[in-house]
Design a protein around this motif. Structure first.
Motif, PDB file in Angstrom:
ATOM      1  N   ARG A 134      48.705  35.011  31.745  1.00 56.72           N
ATOM      2  CA  ARG A 134      49.326  35.927  33.076  1.00 56.72           C
ATOM      3  C   ARG A 134      49.871  37.097  32.147  1.00 56.72           C
ATOM      4  O   ARG A 134      50.684  37.126  31.414  1.00 56.72           O
ATOM      5  N   LEU A 135      49.339  38.214  32.706  1.00 54.23           N
ATOM      6  CA  LEU A 135      49.832  39.604  32.290  1.00 54.23           C
ATOM      7  C   LEU A 135      50.809  40.041  33.043  1.00 54.23           C
ATOM      8  O   LEU A 135      50.794  39.514  34.444  1.00 54.23           O
ATOM      9  N   SER A 136      51.791  40.780  32.753  1.00 57.95           N
ATOM     10  CA  SER A 136      52.463  41.411  33.554  1.00 57.95           C
ATOM     11  C   SER A 136      52.616  42.789  33.313  1.00 57.95           C
ATOM     12  O   SER A 136      52.271  43.395  32.124  1.00 57.95           O
TER      13      SER A 136
ATOM     14  N   PHE B 209      37.125  48.418  35.542  1.00 55.87           N
ATOM     15  CA  PHE B 209      37.755  47.961  36.650  1.00 55.87           C
ATOM     16  C   PHE B 209      37.875  46.681  36.609  1.00 55.87           C
ATOM     17  O   PHE B 209      36.835  45.770  36.554  1.00 55.87           O
ATOM     18  N   VAL B 210      39.185  46.043  36.822  1.00 58.05           N
ATOM     19  CA  VAL B 210      39.354  44.602  36.895  1.00 58.05           C
ATOM     20  C   VAL B 210      39.586  44.275  38.252  1.00 58.05           C
ATOM     21  O   VAL B 210      39.053  43.354  38.901  1.00 58.05           O
TER      22      VAL B 210
ATOM     23  N   VAL C  20      35.327  39.067  37.729  1.00 56.21           N
ATOM     24  CA  VAL C  20      36.412  38.427  37.406  1.00 56.21           C
ATOM     25  C   VAL C  20      36.927  37.781  39.131  1.00 56.21           C
ATOM     26  O   VAL C  20      38.021  36.879  38.892  1.00 56.21           O
ATOM     27  N   LYS C  21      36.193  38.027  40.005  1.00 54.52           N
ATOM     28  CA  LYS C  21      36.398  37.372  41.350  1.00 54.52           C
ATOM     29  C   LYS C  21      36.518  35.792  41.261  1.00 54.52           C
ATOM     30  O   LYS C  21      35.792  35.120  40.643  1.00 54.52           O
ATOM     31  N   ASP C  22      37.533  35.183  42.009  1.00 55.64           N
ATOM     32  CA  ASP C  22      37.637  33.615  41.887  1.00 55.64           C
ATOM     33  C   ASP C  22      38.371  33.376  40.717  1.00 55.64           C
ATOM     34  O   ASP C  22      38.635  32.015  40.553  1.00 55.64           O
ATOM     35  N   ARG C  23      38.550  33.997  39.775  1.00 54.75           N
ATOM     36  CA  ARG C  23      39.095  33.639  38.526  1.00 54.75           C
ATOM     37  C   ARG C  23      40.714  34.218  38.159  1.00 54.75           C
ATOM     38  O   ARG C  23      41.248  33.898  37.599  1.00 54.75           O
ATOM     39  N   PHE C  24      40.545  35.633  38.608  1.00 61.72           N
ATOM     40  CA  PHE C  24      41.713  36.205  38.507  1.00 61.72           C
ATOM     41  C   PHE C  24      42.345  36.637  39.578  1.00 61.72           C
ATOM     42  O   PHE C  24      41.931  36.754  40.625  1.00 61.72           O
TER      43      PHE C  24
ATOM     44  N   LEU D  64      48.818  39.795  36.569  1.00 64.17           N
ATOM     45  CA  LEU D  64      47.503  39.485  36.583  1.00 64.17           C
ATOM     46  C   LEU D  64      47.248  38.193  36.019  1.00 64.17           C
ATOM     47  O   LEU D  64      47.438  38.105  34.912  1.00 64.17           O
ATOM     48  N   GLN D  65      47.230  37.089  36.940  1.00 63.86           N
ATOM     49  CA  GLN D  65      46.788  35.975  36.452  1.00 63.86           C
ATOM     50  C   GLN D  65      45.345  35.553  36.299  1.00 63.86           C
ATOM     51  O   GLN D  65      44.397  35.885  37.101  1.00 63.86           O
ATOM     52  N   MET D  66      45.061  35.258  35.051  1.00 61.29           N
ATOM     53  CA  MET D  66      43.879  35.045  34.624  1.00 61.29           C
ATOM     54  C   MET D  66      43.490  33.478  33.993  1.00 61.29           C
ATOM     55  O   MET D  66      44.213  32.965  33.327  1.00 61.29           O
TER      56      MET D  66
END
Length: 126
Positions: free
Chosen positions: A19-21, A47-48, A64-68, A81-83
């Motif tokens: 998880r990024l902040s 772009f993410v 990243v759809k459905d993962r992030f 950003l939850q990865m």
């Protein structure tokens, strides 16, 4: 002086999570939509995802759809950003960026954003 400071990057095994902040200061955070971008080694910044001022709208890159998942806490002036299910190809420097909510600039392009953080490295190992 506007500052965006990312944290939470690191080394993780494929399939793992991070998880990024991104903590913002020097601006009225709720006036800004936030984006996450990444720059893989030797490639252009891409772009993410995006979140609008109140979290009511999000948008993600297909990769990243459905993962992030992007979320924000306006009381803490922070976007996350939850990865999950990380893949080797997610290895990159990750950046957060801010644009005024009512700006008509592009959401998915780096040029659409006014302010940027310094980036945090995410490395996904096999």
């Amino acid at each position: 002086q506007v500052q965006l400071v990312e944290s939470g990057g690191g080394l993780v095994q494929a399939g793992g999570s991070l998880r990024l902040s991104c903590a913002a200061s020097g601006l009225t955070f709720s006036n800004y939509a936030m984006g996450w971008f990444r720059q893989p080694p030797g490639k252009e910044r891409e772009f993410v995802g995006f979140i609008n001022w109140n979290g009511g709208r999000t948008q993600y890159a297909d990769s990243v759809k459905d993962r992030f998942t992007i979320s924000r806490d306006n009381a803490k002036n922070t976007v996350y950003l939850q990865m999950n299910s990380l893949k080797r190809e997610d290895t990159a420097v990750y950046y957060c960026a801010a644009k005024l909510q009512w700006s008509t600039t592009a959401t998915t392009r780096p040029g659409g954003y006014e302010y940027w953080g310094q980036g945090t490295q995410v490395t996904v190992s096999p």
